[in-house]
Scaffold this motif. Structure first.
Motif, PDB file in Angstrom:
ATOM      1  N   ALA A   1     -22.739   7.794 -12.837  1.00 32.53           N
ATOM      2  CA  ALA A   1     -22.178   8.541 -10.974  1.00 32.53           C
ATOM      3  C   ALA A   1     -23.466   8.859 -10.737  1.00 32.53           C
ATOM      4  CB  ALA A   1     -21.903   9.719 -11.988  1.00 32.53           C
ATOM      5  N   TRP A   2     -23.638   9.278  -9.312  1.00 32.51           N
ATOM      6  CA  TRP A   2     -24.945  10.174  -8.098  1.00 32.51           C
ATOM      7  C   TRP A   2     -24.083  11.536  -7.895  1.00 32.51           C
ATOM      8  CZ3 TRP A   2     -26.207  10.653  -3.205  1.00 32.51           C
ATOM      9  CH2 TRP A   2     -27.305  10.970  -2.361  1.00 32.51           C
ATOM     10  N   GLN A   3     -25.196  12.194  -7.991  1.00 38.22           N
ATOM     11  CA  GLN A   3     -25.054  13.543  -7.920  1.00 38.22           C
ATOM     12  C   GLN A   3     -26.481  14.330  -6.809  1.00 38.22           C
ATOM     13  OE1 GLN A   3     -23.569  16.271 -10.984  1.00 38.22           O
ATOM     14  NE2 GLN A   3     -23.959  18.396  -9.029  1.00 38.22           N
TER      15      GLN A   3
ATOM     16  N   ILE B   1     -28.596  16.732  -5.433  1.00 36.66           N
ATOM     17  CA  ILE B   1     -29.071  17.614  -5.719  1.00 36.66           C
ATOM     18  C   ILE B   1     -30.314  17.963  -4.291  1.00 36.66           C
ATOM     19  CG2 ILE B   1     -31.230  18.902  -7.245  1.00 36.66           C
ATOM     20  CD1 ILE B   1     -31.094  17.881  -9.589  1.00 36.66           C
TER      21      ILE B   1
END
Length: 376
Positions: free
Chosen positions: A52-54, A56
């Motif tokens: 997953a890529w979140q 910021i």
């Protein structure tokens, strides 16, 4: 009696004893049946191990995005808005509801008025129309987007299918047959086809010179060459091809008499094709004629006096509709439409303003120490 089983057995979803398992029979210690378990498969998807890529969101990424969007959208919006304003457009409302209007005498015309009511409106073009001019007719308060209206047609019949010509679809009701004969073209859309005749003249020293109006090339290529076809047979004898059919109720003449030219008659008549492409909104315009520029040294329509001759056949007063004629040039983005430019300018301005506000907040409060000081 209490039943005891180990933690391992509980994890497997069943005890080792003869306790019933939901969805299956009793599982005995020595049973040979398939062992069912509620444990998910050991896959990345079912065990939630997918990468997953979140992102910021920080001031260093958000603020440049706002400023870049603003600096890109505002110039694009200004360019589109200026281009739209450079398009020449002139509109004449000839409904005739005003007592002073020359077409007021034709206000209560009916579909079968004989002879047709005619009126002439004189007007003046303050500015010349330099490039090719597109002549539209416009209608208001006419809901071509009604569900039953849109469905009231037979595409097989319009595509030249001989069996559908004599046996139209039931979707065309109540305009499917008339006097025990199939209607061609059937349906409510065709029955309500716009049939006013518009002619344009230039007035020079009390002399009226007709403006050449081109009636071909106004329909979409796919409609003209793919979706609409005359019945198969002798294309030079449309009267025989449409034998056994009758005209729509509101039409003054049958479909094979819409034009004298064979390649613009019957179902492939371009005025008819343009009308059959229904509009999405109750106020719309449809292309009626083209006025081509003859040479590069003179404008297509010079500034001066003109007159519009109207054969007023299409009744709109009964449903509080309005009719108008529009002369317009086009640009690379199409016809006159300032909304797109205004939308770009608005979005760009909002993003740029938010960027300034967030930059001020970050500069004033972003360097504060967020850790709380705990007194001894």
């Amino acid at each position: 009696m209490a039943v005891n089983y180990s933690a391992k057995e509980e994890a497997d979803g069943h005890p080792s004893g003869g306790v019933g398992v939901p969805g299956g029979g009793a599982v005995g210690g020595g049973g040979g049946g398939a062992v069912k378990t509620r444990k998910p498969d050991n896959t990345a998807f079912k065990q939630q191990r997918l990468p997953a890529w979140q992102p910021i969101l920080t001031a260093g990424t958000v603020l440049p995005a706002f400023f870049i969007i603003g600096l890109i959208f505002i110039p694009i919006g200004i360019g589109i808005f200026v281009t739209s304003n450079n398009i020449r457009e002139y509109e004449i409302d000839y409904t005739g509801t005003e007592p002073s209007s020359p077409c007021n005498k034709c206000l209560n015309v009916s579909w079968d008025s004989t002879p047709p009511c005619t009126c002439t409106i004189n007007f003046t073009l303050e500015h010349a129309f330099e490039s090719n001019v597109f002549m539209y007719y416009g209608l208001s308060n006419f809901y071509q987007n009604h569900r039953r209206y849109v469905k009231s047609r037979d595409d097989s019949q319009l595509n030249g299918d001989n069996s559908s010509l004599l046996n139209p679809s039931k979707e065309c009701e109540p305009y499917r047959t008339n006097e025990d004969k199939p209607i061609a073209p059937c349906g409510a859309i065709a029955n309500s086809m716009f049939n006013d005749t518009l002619e344009l003249y230039r007035i020079d020293n009390d002399t009226r010179t007709p403006i050449t109006l081109i009636k071909k090339g106004i329909a979409w290529w796919t409609d003209k060459n793919v979706k609409f076809r005359n019945p198969t047979g002798d294309g030079n004898n449309l009267t025989a091809l449409f034998q056994g059919t009758t005209k729509p109720v509101n039409w003054p003449k049958p479909v094979y008499m819409l034009d004298t030219e064979p390649d613009n008659n019957g179902f492939i008549n371009e005025d008819f094709i343009v009308w059959m492409r229904t509009a999405a909104l109750p106020t719309f315009r449809k292309l009626y004629r083209l006025i081509e520029r003859k040479n590069n040294f003179q404008p297509t329509l010079q500034a001066g006096k003109y007159s519009l001759d109207i054969a007023y056949n299409y009744p709109v007063h009964s449903f509080d509709g309005r009719k108008r004629m529009i002369l317009s040039t086009i640009s690379w983005m199409g016809g006159k439409n300032p909304f797109l430019g205004i939308a770009y300018i608005t979005v760009g301005s909002i993003c740029f303003f938010l960027g300034v506000v967030l930059l001020f907040i970050h500069h004033k409060y972003g360097n504060r120490n967020t850790s709380a000081d705990i007194p001894n």
